[in-house]
Write an enzyme that holds these catalytic residues in place. Structure first.
Site, PDB file in Angstrom:
ATOM      1  N   VAL A  41       1.030  -1.377  -0.205  1.00 29.73           N
ATOM      2  CA  VAL A  41       0.177  -0.223   0.361  1.00 29.73           C
ATOM      3  C   VAL A  41       0.667   1.198  -0.005  1.00 29.73           C
ATOM      4  O   VAL A  41       1.632   1.145   0.378  1.00 29.73           O
ATOM      5  CB  VAL A  41      -0.992   0.433   0.718  1.00 29.73           C
ATOM      6  CG1 VAL A  41      -1.532   1.145   1.252  1.00 29.73           C
ATOM      7  CG2 VAL A  41      -1.590  -0.745   1.331  1.00 29.73           C
ATOM      8  N   CYS A  42       0.602   2.476  -0.807  1.00 31.36           N
ATOM      9  CA  CYS A  42       1.162   3.469  -0.261  1.00 31.36           C
ATOM     10  C   CYS A  42       0.140   4.230  -0.606  1.00 31.36           C
ATOM     11  O   CYS A  42      -1.592   4.614  -1.060  1.00 31.36           O
ATOM     12  CB  CYS A  42       2.456   3.736  -1.483  1.00 31.36           C
ATOM     13  SG  CYS A  42       1.292   3.311  -3.464  1.00 31.36           S
ATOM     14  N   GLN A  43      -0.166   6.167  -1.244  1.00 33.07           N
ATOM     15  CA  GLN A  43      -0.473   6.934  -1.046  1.00 33.07           C
ATOM     16  C   GLN A  43      -1.592   6.179  -2.288  1.00 33.07           C
ATOM     17  O   GLN A  43      -2.653   6.898  -2.455  1.00 33.07           O
ATOM     18  CB  GLN A  43      -0.282   8.700  -1.239  1.00 33.07           C
ATOM     19  CG  GLN A  43      -1.584   9.519  -0.971  1.00 33.07           C
ATOM     20  CD  GLN A  43      -2.436   9.549   0.321  1.00 33.07           C
ATOM     21  OE1 GLN A  43      -1.703   8.459   1.346  1.00 33.07           O
ATOM     22  NE2 GLN A  43      -2.871   9.843   0.135  1.00 33.07           N
TER      23      GLN A  43
ATOM     24  N   ILE B 137      -3.757   4.126  -0.852  1.00 34.64           N
ATOM     25  CA  ILE B 137      -4.508   4.306   0.593  1.00 34.64           C
ATOM     26  C   ILE B 137      -6.391   5.379  -0.324  1.00 34.64           C
ATOM     27  O   ILE B 137      -7.060   5.423   0.963  1.00 34.64           O
ATOM     28  CB  ILE B 137      -3.733   5.140   1.220  1.00 34.64           C
ATOM     29  CG1 ILE B 137      -4.624   5.082   2.823  1.00 34.64           C
ATOM     30  CG2 ILE B 137      -3.725   5.663   1.211  1.00 34.64           C
ATOM     31  CD1 ILE B 137      -5.188   3.156   3.510  1.00 34.64           C
TER      32      ILE B 137
ATOM     33  N   GLY C 166      -0.700   4.807  -5.361  1.00 33.25           N
ATOM     34  CA  GLY C 166      -0.258   3.142  -6.253  1.00 33.25           C
ATOM     35  C   GLY C 166       1.752   3.000  -7.018  1.00 33.25           C
ATOM     36  O   GLY C 166       1.914   2.608  -7.012  1.00 33.25           O
TER      37      GLY C 166
END
Length: 133
Positions: free
Chosen positions: A92-94, A121, A96
């Site tokens: 997961v990141c902000q 996220i 992708g």
């Protein structure tokens, strides 16, 4: 046949750009999972969630039970995930982009089942799914 010979440069450009788009699409690391698919994987168990955002971004809200390993530190901290090699890993990141890089790193390190949360996220929150703080 005459059309092909008359427009050979146009055809070459079209084929080259189409090939590039195909190659770029196939080159993305790992599988992608929508927030719904990620939720289903998490509910089945045997998943590890790795959040590759900065500690500040992580503190603002993250998936429950996520392990924060910033992308910049992933190379040196990948050993912390050794016990998870047999599990599915959701990265997961902000949005992708960082997760894509992390998925490639994890795949190169021998992790077989690595999934990137599509949209990060931001997509998770847009879907109305809960975050922990």
């Amino acid at each position: 046949m005459k059309f092909i010979l008359d427009h050979i440069f146009t055809i070459v450009i079209v084929l080259a750009s189409g090939g590039y788009l195909l190659f770029a699409g196939l080159g993305r690391g790992g599988r992608r999972a929508s927030p719904l698919e990620a939720t289903q994987l998490i509910n089945r168990g045997k998943t590890t969630i790795v959040d590759v955002r900065t500690p500040e971004e992580f503190a603002a809200g993250h998936l429950r039970d996520a392990k924060n390993i910033p992308l910049a530190d992933l190379g040196t901290r990948i050993g912390e995930l050794e016990k998870s090699k047999s599990r599915a890993i959701i990265v997961v990141c902000q949005s992708g982009a960082r997760a894509d890089k992390a998925v490639r790193q994890l795949a190169a390190a021998g992790f077989a089942d690595v999934v990137r949360l599509d949209g990060g996220i931001a997509a998770w929150q847009t879907a109305g799914l809960p975050v922990a703080k």
